[in-house]
Design an enzyme around this catalytic site. Sequence first.
Site, mmCIF file in Angstrom:
data_model
loop_
_atom_site.group_PDB
_atom_site.id
_atom_site.type_symbol
_atom_site.label_atom_id
_atom_site.label_comp_id
_atom_site.label_asym_id
_atom_site.label_seq_id
_atom_site.Cartn_x
_atom_site.Cartn_y
_atom_site.Cartn_z
ATOM 1 C CG ASP A 141 2.420 -1.025 -4.220
ATOM 2 O OD1 ASP A 141 1.751 -0.199 -4.863
ATOM 3 O OD2 ASP A 141 2.259 -1.246 -3.012
ATOM 4 C CG ASP A 195 -3.942 -0.483 0.020
ATOM 5 O OD1 ASP A 195 -3.805 -0.469 -1.221
ATOM 6 O OD2 ASP A 195 -2.996 -0.441 0.812
HETATM 7 C C1 GLA Z 1 0.216 -0.474 -0.927
HETATM 8 C C2 GLA Z 1 -0.464 -1.712 -1.501
HETATM 9 C C3 GLA Z 1 -0.707 -2.699 -0.367
HETATM 10 C C4 GLA Z 1 0.614 -3.073 0.276
HETATM 11 C C5 GLA Z 1 1.333 -1.821 0.761
HETATM 12 C C6 GLA Z 1 2.749 -2.116 1.201
HETATM 13 O O1 GLA Z 1 -0.614 0.197 -0.039
HETATM 14 O O2 GLA Z 1 -1.655 -1.366 -2.143
HETATM 15 O O3 GLA Z 1 -1.353 -3.853 -0.858
HETATM 16 O O4 GLA Z 1 1.391 -3.773 -0.647
HETATM 17 O O5 GLA Z 1 1.411 -0.841 -0.261
HETATM 18 O O6 GLA Z 1 3.426 -0.984 1.622
#
Ligand code: GLA
Length: 568
Positions: free
Chosen positions: A333, A393
């Site tokens: 990520d 997200d």
């Molecule tokens: C980001 C990602 C999510 C999750 C969070 C974890 O927002 O896009 O899917 O993994 O981080 O902190």
Amino acid sequence: MKTFIESIYMTCRRSRCIGLSLLCVLLFFSNNSYGESKTGTAVIDISGTWVGAWKTPMMGDQPQEIVYVLKSENGKITGSQRLPFGTDSQIVDGKIVGNRLELTVRMESFGSFQDQVVTGEISGNEIKITPIMPGPPAENNSGTGGASSGNNSPPPGNEGAQGAPPAQGGQSEPVVLHRGVPTPSYRAASVDFKTLPEVSLPAVLALPWNGLAKTPPMGWNSWNKFQTKIDDKTVREIADAMVASGMKDAGYTYIVIDDGWQWKRDDNDILMPNPNFPDMKALADYVHSKGLKLGIYSSPGPRTCGGFEGSYGHEELDAGTWAEWGIDYLKYDWCSASSIWDEKEMQAVYQKMAEALRKTGRPIVYSLCQYGRASVQEWGPSAGGNLWRTTTDISDRWQSMVSNGFSQSDLSPYAGPGKWNDPDMLEIGNGGMTADEYKTHFSLWCMIASPLIAGNDLRNMTDETKEILTNKEVIAVDQDPLGKGGYRLSKDGETEVWIKPLANGDTAVALFNRGTSEAGMSVKWSDIKMSGKLKVRDLWSHRDLAALPDGLTVKVAPHGVVMVRVSK
Ligand code: GLA
């Protein structure tokens, strides 16, 4: 105001009237409950630990813990602030004026620091505080998400905020704090990224396919339901439930531990899991013993989106640790990496971890998570990725799901065996949408050939949720070996028809109604380039439909879908 109250108070004292005398007493107390000395410094001692539950749409509507540790000394307040994301911030100064609390918090956002003034109101044994979100102010945030938003900030606004530092800084709604005991936090300490040794990047190559994820990966991920409140016991129970519920039989394989498993590096720089995960290898063995696979999460930056230790400068070491534990899947990520590299370097950054994973010799599915920036669909496979996020997200709301899912049509040419567009994990069963909306969610993800990563609590699913997630006829469309991404064939107001060509010459057709009243919808066989005597199978009602020779006409529920498989 204070001088005014004082002068009335003095008048009262001089008067002989009973009414006025009573007023005097009241004013005396109200004047003194402000807790101010003559010099205006605090006399209320708010030293101690204060805990509150922060519920904001920015955090996917689930209350998250927020903690203030305060120390009041000679009228000056210091301490620390812990928000549900990022690292703990230092309170460098603070005071109480009347019942108003004012704290100067040194907030870190991706390796740079900024002093912010946080205010609160003290009333009895409560403090009503108005926290400030870290991150650039609204005008600097040009990101809109989607397939190729070309900005360099963290996941934008609403959808990007579950654990990711919100891109849009500023004040939020007040939160009521009480004295209490917080849950232990294993987040990494704040660090000035400029002090970290520079990490070199490889020359960009076109890495060959690692041979994994021939069809879109299916599994479960902890984030949507549990955020960082995840532990060994829950993961084991989810693995058990994956088998017992029939999810495993339906094809779900990977159990992915998202952000929140990390602790600190040991003397040899090995990243240790936090005490919620006493033995990762034993956990992987357990998951494997169920015929399932285990996934994990990290970031190319120094910190993950949740403020935990990332893999920056430890890529090979971490890949080696995961391989030793028996990890089969990595979600990587971007998050704090945005403070170190710009988007032109993204491909090399992701390639670096792909090479580290390959060096371990263990087959590890590689999931890129950088919210669809820098046209990732064009270079994701070359960087060694098996899937890549194409959006910000998701959250458990119709609008969020719709904006992630229905924006994917143009990306369909980039999907194929070993390489998948990922509009984020499933929210089915988390409670924020109706059954029809969840069916639309699942159908759309299957039409797109998206990874099917459940995000609900598999231990207590309703029959309805289970039926949606394990609908084998719909899953077969997602898992079709041809690996074509589906796309929008037509759009008429709030209704859309999507199609997906399948390996045996069949076509999957989904008629989506995004509107709020029932819609009559049709598709003509000539539009999907099929003719003759066709069989039409309704994949949700599991029965064959009587179709007219030139097409199909159906009624589609509000926010609902009719999904069929058309065969010669
Ligand atoms: C980001 C990602 C999510 C999750 C969070 C974890 O927002 O896009 O899917 O993994 O981080 O902190």
